[in-house]
Design a protein around this motif. Sequence first.
Motif, short mmCIF file in Angstrom:
data_model
loop_
_atom_site.label_atom_id
_atom_site.label_comp_id
_atom_site.label_asym_id
_atom_site.label_seq_id
_atom_site.Cartn_x
_atom_site.Cartn_y
_atom_site.Cartn_z
N SER A 9 0.61 -1.22 0.31
CA SER A 9 -0.11 -0.06 0.04
C SER A 9 0.93 1.20 0.04
CB SER A 9 -0.99 0.03 1.38
OG SER A 9 -0.06 0.04 2.34
N ILE A 12 8.17 0.72 -0.30
CA ILE A 12 9.03 0.16 -1.23
C ILE A 12 7.96 -1.08 -1.94
CG2 ILE A 12 10.61 -1.75 -1.36
CD1 ILE A 12 12.02 -0.50 1.00
N ARG A 32 -3.18 -3.83 4.51
CA ARG A 32 -4.46 -3.42 5.41
C ARG A 32 -5.14 -2.04 4.80
NH1 ARG A 32 -1.59 -2.71 10.91
NH2 ARG A 32 -0.25 -1.64 9.40
N ASP A 53 -5.21 -8.06 6.88
CA ASP A 53 -4.06 -7.88 8.15
C ASP A 53 -3.15 -9.22 8.41
OD1 ASP A 53 -2.86 -7.41 10.16
OD2 ASP A 53 -4.64 -6.85 11.44
N ASN A 79 7.17 -8.58 1.96
CA ASN A 79 7.73 -7.23 2.18
C ASN A 79 6.88 -6.51 3.41
OD1 ASN A 79 8.88 -4.61 0.99
ND2 ASN A 79 6.73 -4.48 1.15
N GLN A 82 6.73 -3.84 10.10
CA GLN A 82 6.44 -2.73 11.16
C GLN A 82 7.53 -2.71 12.04
OE1 GLN A 82 2.45 -2.75 13.23
NE2 GLN A 82 1.89 -3.84 11.44
N TYR A 147 12.72 -5.14 16.48
CA TYR A 147 12.57 -4.94 15.06
C TYR A 147 13.66 -5.88 14.38
CZ TYR A 147 12.81 -3.38 10.26
OH TYR A 147 13.23 -3.10 8.81
N LYS A 151 13.35 -9.58 12.06
CA LYS A 151 14.02 -9.75 10.93
C LYS A 151 15.09 -10.72 10.85
CE LYS A 151 11.86 -6.34 8.53
NZ LYS A 151 11.04 -6.90 7.47
N VAL A 180 16.11 2.92 3.04
CA VAL A 180 15.39 3.38 2.04
C VAL A 180 14.58 4.62 2.36
CG1 VAL A 180 13.78 2.85 0.31
CG2 VAL A 180 15.67 1.02 1.06
N THR A 182 11.58 5.80 3.28
CA THR A 182 10.07 5.63 3.19
C THR A 182 9.65 6.10 4.73
OG1 THR A 182 10.31 3.52 4.57
CG2 THR A 182 10.52 3.45 1.92
N1 LIG Z 1 12.72 1.66 4.60
C1 LIG Z 1 14.11 1.03 4.95
O1 LIG Z 1 14.75 1.80 5.12
C2 LIG Z 1 13.97 -0.35 5.12
C3 LIG Z 1 15.30 -0.95 5.66
C4 LIG Z 1 15.34 -2.47 5.86
C5 LIG Z 1 14.23 -3.03 5.78
N2 LIG Z 1 13.02 -2.65 5.33
C6 LIG Z 1 11.85 -3.69 5.04
O2 LIG Z 1 11.29 -3.36 3.70
C7 LIG Z 1 9.98 -3.56 4.00
C8 LIG Z 1 9.19 -2.44 3.43
O3 LIG Z 1 9.24 -1.34 4.11
P1 LIG Z 1 8.93 0.07 3.84
O4 LIG Z 1 10.10 1.11 4.41
O5 LIG Z 1 8.43 0.35 2.51
O6 LIG Z 1 7.89 0.32 4.96
P2 LIG Z 1 6.37 1.22 4.88
O7 LIG Z 1 6.44 2.22 4.00
O8 LIG Z 1 6.10 1.35 6.30
O9 LIG Z 1 5.38 0.06 4.25
C9 LIG Z 1 5.33 -0.96 5.25
C10 LIG Z 1 3.87 -2.06 4.32
O10 LIG Z 1 3.63 -3.04 5.26
C11 LIG Z 1 2.22 -3.22 5.27
N3 LIG Z 1 1.97 -3.79 6.53
C12 LIG Z 1 2.18 -3.58 7.85
N4 LIG Z 1 1.57 -4.35 8.46
C13 LIG Z 1 0.86 -5.11 7.92
C14 LIG Z 1 0.00 -6.17 8.26
N5 LIG Z 1 -0.35 -6.76 9.56
N6 LIG Z 1 -0.66 -6.91 7.20
C15 LIG Z 1 -0.58 -6.40 6.14
N7 LIG Z 1 0.10 -5.46 5.58
C16 LIG Z 1 1.03 -4.71 6.53
C17 LIG Z 1 1.71 -1.63 5.32
O11 LIG Z 1 0.50 -1.21 4.91
P3 LIG Z 1 -0.57 -1.22 5.63
O12 LIG Z 1 -0.32 -0.26 6.72
O13 LIG Z 1 -1.81 -0.62 4.61
O14 LIG Z 1 -1.24 -2.47 6.11
C18 LIG Z 1 2.88 -1.02 4.17
O15 LIG Z 1 2.15 -1.20 2.80
C19 LIG Z 1 9.54 -3.73 5.33
O16 LIG Z 1 9.59 -5.15 5.57
C20 LIG Z 1 10.73 -3.30 6.25
O17 LIG Z 1 11.18 -3.72 7.33
C21 LIG Z 1 12.87 -1.27 5.00
#
Ligand SMILES: NC(=O)c1ccc[n+]([C@@H]2O[C@H](COP(=O)([O-])OP(=O)(O)OC[C@H]3O[C@@H](n4cnc5c(N)ncnc54)[C@H](OP(=O)(O)O)[C@@H]3O)[C@@H](O)[C@H]2O)c1
Length: 228
Positions: A9, A12, A32, A53, A79, A82, A147, A151, A180, A182
Amino acid sequence: MNIVISGASKGIGFEVAIKFANLGHRVLALARNSDKLKQLQKASPLIDILSIDLCNDLGGDSIQTKLNAFSKVDILINNAGQLINKPFLNTSIEEFNLQINANYLSSIRLIQWTYPYLLKSKASHIVNISSMGGFQGSSKYLGLSGYSASKGALITLTECLANEFKEDDISVNALALGAVGTEMLASAFPDYKAPLTPKQMAQYIVDFSINGKQYFNGKILPVALDNP
Ligand SMILES: NC(=O)c1ccc[n+]([C@@H]2O[C@H](COP(=O)([O-])OP(=O)(O)OC[C@H]3O[C@@H](n4cnc5c(N)ncnc54)[C@H](OP(=O)(O)O)[C@@H]3O)[C@@H](O)[C@H]2O)c1
């Protein structure tokens, strides 16, 4: 190919879904927030969405209906995630549980639900999106114990399933992402400027998901220019 991606949603996952669709692949996008998923769906007729969810088992039936329409799944990208940035001693068990659920158990649920469809593909690929925080020997950051440990669990699961699914021709790899730009990163580290945009990271994830299984199985790849 048919792709299932969780956490699509925003961030990434949103960009990954669009890139796959632009390459002509069918995408089932999960998260969600249904309003944001509807925005994503507008990007391409190849994108189907499901508001779910992944922190509970209630979505099992609804995802089954979507997967039946798909008939097979070639790539599953776990992917969704939280992050709660809090010192260990101030973090409640509920907060640890939430992160284990969102970052680890959500992938287990989705893998179990999609497994029969991954089998039908004959040569499928599960890509688990982990973090440098969970990568053995990496720098660790204050406030990220819950966190990072969740992971890390996803990383070990990746190695186990690569072995368990070997005979099924299902490859399982994990990408340990660095920073990244976000919402997740901004909420945890408001003053930090990430070296990569979600679009740039999405390009790597899409390429790896399509081609990586020719070279890797059960591997954990650090994909990081920098960590916060
Ligand atoms: N950004 C970084 O620097 C970074 C670094 C290392 C790893 N990561 C990993 O990369 C992935 C994407 O991260 P992001 O930075 O793009 O985060 P983000 O913008 O917060 O997006 C997280 C996504 O996960 C979904 N989500 C969370 N809880 C959920 C649930 N219970 N059921 C279904 N969907 C759920 C959220 O959608 P809803 O809220 O609509 O459910 C959202 O689409 C994550 O696994 C994160 O840990 C990110």
